[in-house]
Design a protein around this motif. Structure first.
Motif, short mmCIF file in Angstrom:
data_model
loop_
_atom_site.label_atom_id
_atom_site.label_comp_id
_atom_site.label_asym_id
_atom_site.label_seq_id
_atom_site.Cartn_x
_atom_site.Cartn_y
_atom_site.Cartn_z
N LEU A 78 0.83 -1.32 0.12
CA LEU A 78 0.06 -0.12 -0.02
C LEU A 78 0.75 1.29 0.04
N GLY A 79 2.13 1.21 0.01
CA GLY A 79 3.08 2.52 0.07
C GLY A 79 2.92 3.37 -1.28
N MET A 80 2.13 2.86 -2.29
CA MET A 80 2.17 3.74 -3.31
C MET A 80 0.81 4.35 -3.53
N VAL A 81 -0.19 4.02 -2.53
CA VAL A 81 -1.41 4.35 -2.56
C VAL A 81 -1.70 5.61 -2.02
N GLN A 82 -2.42 6.76 -2.48
CA GLN A 82 -2.51 8.01 -2.10
C GLN A 82 -4.13 8.04 -1.60
N ARG A 83 -4.01 9.01 -0.16
CA ARG A 83 -5.53 8.98 0.07
C ARG A 83 -5.84 10.40 0.24
N LEU A 84 -6.86 10.93 -0.71
CA LEU A 84 -6.91 12.21 -0.97
C LEU A 84 -8.28 12.83 0.07
N PHE A 117 -1.68 11.35 -10.52
CA PHE A 117 -0.28 11.66 -10.76
C PHE A 117 -0.23 13.30 -10.76
N THR A 118 -1.07 14.20 -10.27
CA THR A 118 -1.02 15.17 -10.54
C THR A 118 -1.18 16.03 -9.19
N THR A 119 -1.14 15.20 -7.98
CA THR A 119 -1.13 16.07 -6.56
C THR A 119 0.28 16.19 -6.32
N PRO A 120 0.66 17.13 -5.37
CA PRO A 120 2.04 17.04 -4.95
C PRO A 120 2.70 15.59 -4.27
N ALA A 121 1.79 15.08 -3.69
CA ALA A 121 2.33 13.59 -3.07
C ALA A 121 2.62 12.70 -3.93
N ALA A 122 2.29 12.92 -5.27
CA ALA A 122 2.51 11.83 -6.45
C ALA A 122 3.86 12.06 -6.65
N ALA A 123 4.86 13.43 -6.46
CA ALA A 123 6.13 13.29 -6.72
C ALA A 123 7.15 12.18 -6.37
N PRO A 124 7.06 11.76 -4.99
CA PRO A 124 7.89 10.73 -4.66
C PRO A 124 7.62 9.44 -5.11
N ILE A 125 6.40 9.11 -5.49
CA ILE A 125 5.74 7.83 -6.14
C ILE A 125 6.13 7.94 -7.55
N LEU A 126 6.07 8.97 -8.22
CA LEU A 126 6.64 8.77 -9.64
C LEU A 126 8.24 8.53 -9.70
N ALA A 127 8.94 9.16 -8.75
CA ALA A 127 10.21 8.98 -8.91
C ALA A 127 10.75 7.62 -8.27
#
Length: 305
Positions: A78-84, A117-127
């Motif tokens: 679940l480490g790549m799951v964002q909760r908005l 992929f457009t939230t600030p929290a997405a940056a480390p996931i994409l990286a």
């Protein structure tokens, strides 16, 4: 396909609330979505021999909580799951006819995954994604991410492939998710040059690109340069082109089809699991057929373990 000891696989996409309509009109609630279905079956097939993570965005509601609990029980990371905050997952209903064929009704336009992929929290996931051994996504992933999200995904795929990751794509074309046929074609064509394994449904390829037959599909992907192409054809034999060699692998006959939901998703999981563990394309197709033949004998996308 390059195989490694204990591979790490990330599957990117959308999970929705699933409502299964029963014969008496009542509804049974569960969860499903094409890439999530594949993630669950892949995790079951690979067990402790691999790490399977799911990449998506959910809300902060009780349904999203239950999804995460369900995935954790399937050993999906679940480490790549964002909760908005304030957002919700999408919802769909499956209506099945007497022959086991299904019709889907969707409520998903405001789903949290559209901001994945457009939230600030997405940056480390994409990286982090380029460091995986395999990345898996689908045509539905392309549709729900939107134009900005697709551009982020494309750059991630390019970087991941440069680092040696295997890129796996299931075409899953759903016309209702796209503003136009032209936009869908453009999105698919942008990512296909970076795909190592294409898991295709013939009907979807014909609907999207108007290919005349299977030979035309293979010719198009050969021109793109896709190393491994699998054509899924339901109850018919699947067709494979890999490293210049062609194979045809019969499907397993099932006496009573209950529900074909997730048949293609489970085939993809069985195929990919086998290939990641070093199986040949033919052995992988046999594994895919075996898994799909079990899945279609149960209602809903995810069958009991």
């Amino acid at each position: 396909m390059n195989t490694r000891k204990s591979p790490r696989i990330a599957l990117i996409g959308e999970c929705m609330i699933e409502l299964q309509q029963r014969a008496d009109g009542s509804l049974q609630q569960s969860f499903g979505g094409d890439t999530l279905n594949t993630a669950v079956y892949l995790s079951r097939e690979l067990g402790e021999r691999a790490t399977v993570d799911y990449v998506t965005a959910l809300g902060d509601d009780s349904f999203s909580d239950a999804m995460c609990q369900s995935w954790a029980s399937e050993n999906i990371g679940l480490g790549m799951v964002q909760r908005l905050p304030g957002r919700l997952p999408g919802l769909y209903c499956i209506q099945t006819d007497a022959a086991g064929e299904r019709r889907f009704l969707y409520w998903r336009n405001e789903a949290a995954v559209r901001s994945c992929f457009t939230t600030p929290a997405a940056a480390p996931i994409l990286a982090a994604l380029p460091d995986y051994d395999a990345l898996y996504f689908s045509g539905i992933t392309l549709a729900v991410l939107g134009e900005q999200g697709r551009e982020k995904l494309l750059q991630t795929l390019i970087e991941a492939r440069q680092r040696g990751a295997q890129i796996v794509f299931d075409n899953n074309y759903r016309p209702r998710l796209w503003p136009s046929l032209e936009e869908a074609r453009a999105a698919y064509r942008s990512v296909l040059p970076y795909v190592d394994l294409a898991l295709l449904t013939v009907d979807d390829e014909q609907a999207l690109f108007h290919f005349a037959d299977s030979d035309a599909v293979f010719a198009a992907y050969e021109q793109i340069g896709t190393p491994e192409v699998v054509l899924k054809r339901g109850a018919e034999a699947c067709l494979i082109r890999c490293a210049g060699e062609s194979s045809e692998v019969p499907a397993q006959r099932v006496e009573r089809v209950v529900d074909t939901t997730a048949a293609g998703d489970s085939f993809s999981a069985g195929y990919l699991a086998s290939r990641l563990l070093g199986g040949s394309p033919v052995a992988a197709a046999q594994a895919g057929h075996a898994l799909a033949s079990r899945v279609i004998q149960f209602p809903g996308a995810l069958i009991p373990r």
